[in-house]
Design a protein around this motif. Structure first.
Motif, short mmCIF file in Angstrom:
data_model
loop_
_atom_site.label_atom_id
_atom_site.label_comp_id
_atom_site.label_asym_id
_atom_site.label_seq_id
_atom_site.Cartn_x
_atom_site.Cartn_y
_atom_site.Cartn_z
N LEU A 80 6.84 5.29 -4.79
CA LEU A 80 6.62 4.01 -5.46
C LEU A 80 7.54 3.86 -6.67
CD1 LEU A 80 2.70 3.83 -5.42
CD2 LEU A 80 4.28 2.36 -4.15
N GLY A 81 7.74 4.95 -7.43
CA GLY A 81 8.61 4.89 -8.60
C GLY A 81 10.03 4.55 -8.23
N GLY A 82 10.55 5.21 -7.19
CA GLY A 82 11.91 4.91 -6.74
C GLY A 82 12.03 3.50 -6.18
N ARG A 83 10.99 3.08 -5.45
CA ARG A 83 11.06 1.76 -4.81
C ARG A 83 11.05 0.63 -5.83
NH1 ARG A 83 6.16 0.14 -1.44
NH2 ARG A 83 6.33 2.34 -0.85
N VAL A 84 10.22 0.72 -6.88
CA VAL A 84 10.14 -0.36 -7.85
C VAL A 84 11.47 -0.54 -8.57
CG1 VAL A 84 9.30 0.99 -9.84
CG2 VAL A 84 8.66 -1.41 -9.61
N LEU A 85 12.18 0.56 -8.83
CA LEU A 85 13.49 0.47 -9.48
C LEU A 85 14.53 -0.12 -8.54
CD1 LEU A 85 15.32 1.14 -11.90
CD2 LEU A 85 15.68 3.40 -10.89
N GLN A 86 14.56 0.35 -7.30
CA GLN A 86 15.55 -0.16 -6.34
C GLN A 86 15.31 -1.63 -6.02
OE1 GLN A 86 15.46 2.58 -2.98
NE2 GLN A 86 17.14 3.77 -3.87
N LEU A 87 14.04 -2.03 -5.95
CA LEU A 87 13.74 -3.43 -5.68
C LEU A 87 14.24 -4.32 -6.81
CD1 LEU A 87 10.12 -3.08 -4.25
CD2 LEU A 87 12.08 -4.06 -3.02
N PHE A 88 14.00 -3.91 -8.05
CA PHE A 88 14.46 -4.72 -9.17
C PHE A 88 15.98 -4.88 -9.15
CE2 PHE A 88 16.39 -4.47 -13.42
CZ PHE A 88 16.12 -5.76 -13.84
N LEU A 89 16.70 -3.77 -8.96
CA LEU A 89 18.16 -3.85 -8.93
C LEU A 89 18.65 -4.70 -7.76
CD1 LEU A 89 19.22 -0.20 -9.81
CD2 LEU A 89 19.65 -2.26 -11.16
N SER A 90 17.98 -4.57 -6.63
CA SER A 90 18.35 -5.37 -5.47
C SER A 90 18.16 -6.86 -5.73
CB SER A 90 17.52 -4.93 -4.26
OG SER A 90 17.88 -5.66 -3.11
N HIS A 91 17.06 -7.22 -6.35
CA HIS A 91 16.80 -8.64 -6.65
C HIS A 91 17.83 -9.17 -7.65
CE1 HIS A 91 12.32 -7.66 -5.65
NE2 HIS A 91 13.08 -7.73 -4.57
N GLY A 129 8.31 -2.90 2.07
CA GLY A 129 7.46 -2.32 1.04
C GLY A 129 7.27 -3.20 -0.18
N PHE A 130 7.52 -4.51 -0.04
CA PHE A 130 7.37 -5.42 -1.18
C PHE A 130 6.83 -6.75 -0.68
CE2 PHE A 130 9.09 -8.60 -4.23
CZ PHE A 130 8.55 -8.08 -5.40
N SER A 131 5.93 -7.35 -1.43
CA SER A 131 5.41 -8.66 -1.03
C SER A 131 5.11 -9.52 -2.24
CB SER A 131 4.14 -8.50 -0.17
OG SER A 131 3.10 -7.92 -0.93
N VAL A 132 5.18 -10.83 -2.02
CA VAL A 132 4.90 -11.83 -3.05
C VAL A 132 3.85 -12.77 -2.48
CG1 VAL A 132 5.86 -13.75 -4.39
CG2 VAL A 132 7.23 -11.69 -4.00
N PRO A 133 2.79 -13.08 -3.23
CA PRO A 133 1.76 -13.99 -2.71
C PRO A 133 2.35 -15.35 -2.34
CG PRO A 133 1.04 -12.94 -4.74
CD PRO A 133 2.49 -12.61 -4.59
N GLN A 134 1.84 -15.92 -1.26
CA GLN A 134 2.28 -17.24 -0.84
C GLN A 134 1.63 -18.32 -1.70
OE1 GLN A 134 4.63 -17.90 1.66
NE2 GLN A 134 4.90 -15.68 1.48
N ILE A 186 17.00 8.36 -12.55
CA ILE A 186 17.25 6.92 -12.49
C ILE A 186 18.58 6.61 -11.81
CG2 ILE A 186 17.66 4.87 -13.89
CD1 ILE A 186 14.74 5.70 -13.85
N TRP A 187 19.63 7.36 -12.16
CA TRP A 187 20.95 7.05 -11.61
C TRP A 187 21.04 7.38 -10.14
CZ3 TRP A 187 24.18 4.03 -14.01
CH2 TRP A 187 24.07 3.89 -15.39
N GLN A 188 20.42 8.47 -9.74
CA GLN A 188 20.44 8.84 -8.33
C GLN A 188 19.74 7.79 -7.47
OE1 GLN A 188 18.12 12.42 -6.84
NE2 GLN A 188 20.18 13.27 -6.77
N VAL A 189 18.64 7.25 -8.00
CA VAL A 189 17.90 6.22 -7.28
C VAL A 189 18.69 4.90 -7.25
CG1 VAL A 189 15.82 4.78 -7.33
CG2 VAL A 189 15.65 7.22 -7.79
#
Length: 512
Positions: free
Chosen positions: A269-280, A227-232, A423-426
């Motif tokens: 989308l809201g949960g994913r953007v937060l989890q992606l940032f923490l994961s990165h 669910g996440f992509s970065v342009p090549q 936020i904490w649950q996510v």
């Protein structure tokens, strides 16, 4: 010639701050002493009529910085990541600083592209649109490479931007030195170091090869993120002053109506953007440090697409583990452990009281966890945490400040998509997974294996290294003995001297 020019820039800056009503806000944010306040007002007020007006619809400080030009806009944006320097209120105001300037002509962009690629632009691209976005440093065009129907994004630096930034940075250094001279008390803010930090960030953004490399590294790190992509990055058609990227199709994350119309699940989308940032941040130690709505899109397939990689954050593995343990401790309300982590990491001086620190941390955590779940803010928690740690002698760590600032921005994005997000649950599963993987038996085995691998690379050289070490040790020992020999007699010489002296005394006594 630099001195008079810098003085003029300083006068023009002061006059603009006065004219837009921003001077008082800036002086208050920096807690400027009386003599510095007087000097600033005297410098700005008499020339107020020379100051730039700016956009009256903006708050005073963003209005002044926007009027003063690209370097000031960028300086304001970077200072929004340093609430430790400018204070929370001004940092919040600066986060909404507009980064929109009139575009430069298409023909100028074509000339830059031709110069960078060493070919006429139309031998490389079949199409190049008018600019679709223009910011303080560069603007973006939609284009198509020859022989391809797939659109690409071409980012081109503003003409003369490097010289303009160099001129303004010189003036910033001059202002910082004047502040330190007029107010020794202001040195605690390290104004010259702040300008040095700004210069380092900007120089990276003025070389698009650096941004292209950042984009490529980020894309490699996140290639398996669902669910996440970065342009090549198209390195073959990129250079110092222009870069070519895969075109990012989608709805801007700030366009709530557009997201709803496209049928995307905003809560997901809201949960994913937060989890992606923490994961990165935790998994990779390399994160997008400017994740506002303008740099994020939702692709037609529902993926979150990141753009603009001029400001990236990096955290070493040790700091990531410390940060994760701190978050995990707060999630579990284990304030004693959070305190111990700060002491173990050396963040808080050893002469402080760990129990008093744990109690202070409890005063941070309990009010927040007492709130309704939808009001709990991780960014606010980190902000309070920095206030407490500062009282206990913890020095500012720039990488954590950048992380905290980005966390606040990402929270804002997540809440704009889902106002009821917990936020904490996510965040909890991301933090727990990182803890299990990085601070347990598996991590110990991995660390030991990495140590063995590092030593194995030196295997063929180990005998020579050991011999060199022994030789150095023997040489140092002989030198120390020689040094002692110049000041004192060797024990064997003392024995010989004593024996000769005793014999001589005995012979003399026999004569008597």
């Amino acid at each position: 010639m630099r001195g008079p020019h810098n003085i003029w820039r300083l006068i023009r800056t002061g006059a603009t701050l006065e004219r837009t009503g921003a001077m008082g806000t800036v002086l208050e944010a920096f807690d400027a002493p009386a003599n510095l306040r007087i000097a600033a007002r005297v410098l700005g007020w008499p020339f107020k009529w020379l100051g730039l007006r700016g956009d009256p619809s903006l708050p005073p400080v963003p209005r002044a910085l926007t009027a003063l030009g690209p370097a000031y806009i960028k300086f304001g944006q970077i200072m929004s990541t340093r609430p430790d320097v400018v204070g929370d209120d001004l940092a919040m105001q600066l986060r909404f600083l507009r980064d929109q300037l009139p575009p430069f002509p298409l023909e100028t962009a074509r000339m830059t592209i031709s110069s960078e690629l060493g070919l006429p632009w139309d031998e490389v691209f079949s199409e190049l649109s008018e600019p679709i976005a223009a910011a303080s440093i560069a603007q973006v065009h939609e284009a198509r490479l020859k022989g391809s129907e797939t659109p690409v994004a071409v980012k081109v630096l503003r003409p003369g931007i490097e010289k303009a930034f160099r001129t303004d940075i010189d003036a910033f250094y001059f202002a910082a030195s004047m502040i330190e001279w007029l107010s020794p008390a202001a040195r605690r803010l390290h104004p010259t170091e702040v300008i040095g930090h700004f210069e380092g960030v900007v120089l990276g953004e003025l070389d698009l090869r650096v941004e292209a490399a950042a984009c490529a590294e980020f894309a490699a790190n996140t290639a398996q993120d669902a669910g996440f992509s970065v342009p090549q990055t198209d390195f073959g058609h990129s250079g110092k002053r222009m870069m070519t990227l895969q075109w990012a199709e989608g709805v801007p994350l700030g366009d709530i109506a557009g997201i709803d119309a496209a049928g995307h699940d905003r809560k997901a989308l809201g949960g994913r953007v937060l989890q992606l940032f923490l994961s990165h941040a935790l998994r990779d130690g390399y994160f997008h440090a400017d994740m506002h709505q303008g740099n994020l899109k939702v692709a037609p397939n529902g993926d979150i697409v990141a753009m603009d990689f001029g400001i990236m954050g990096r955290i070493d593995e040790y700091t990531r583990r410390v940060y994760a343990e701190i978050l995990f401790g707060f999630i579990r309300k284990d304030y004693r452990r959070v305190a111990e982590v700060h002491f173990e990491a050396g963040y808080v001086p050893a002469d402080q009281d760990v129990d008093a620190f744990a109690q202070a941390l409890r005063s941070v955590g309990e009010p927040i966890f007492g709130m309704d779940a939808t009001r709990i803010s991780m960014g606010k928690l980190l902000n309070y945490l920095f206030e407490v740690t500062e009282r206990f002698g913890m020095e500012t760590r720039t990488e954590l400040i950048l992380l905290q600032r980005t966390m606040v921005v990402v929270e804002g994005v997540a809440r704009s998509l889902d106002p009821h997000i917990n936020i904490w649950q996510v965040a909890q599963p991301v933090v727990e997974d990182y803890i299990k993987d990085s601070i347990g038996p598996k991590a110990l085995v991995r660390d030991l294996s990495q140590t063995v691998r590092a030593l194995s690379r030196f295997g063929p050289r180990l005998p020579q290294m050991a011999e060199d070490l022994l030789r150095t040790h023997n040489h140092n020992r002989q030198r120390q003995e020689a040094e002692r020999g110049r000041n004192t007699l060797h024990p064997a010489l003392w024995f010989a001297f004593g024996a000769v002296t005793t014999t001589a005394m005995g012979w003399l006594l026999s004569l008597v």
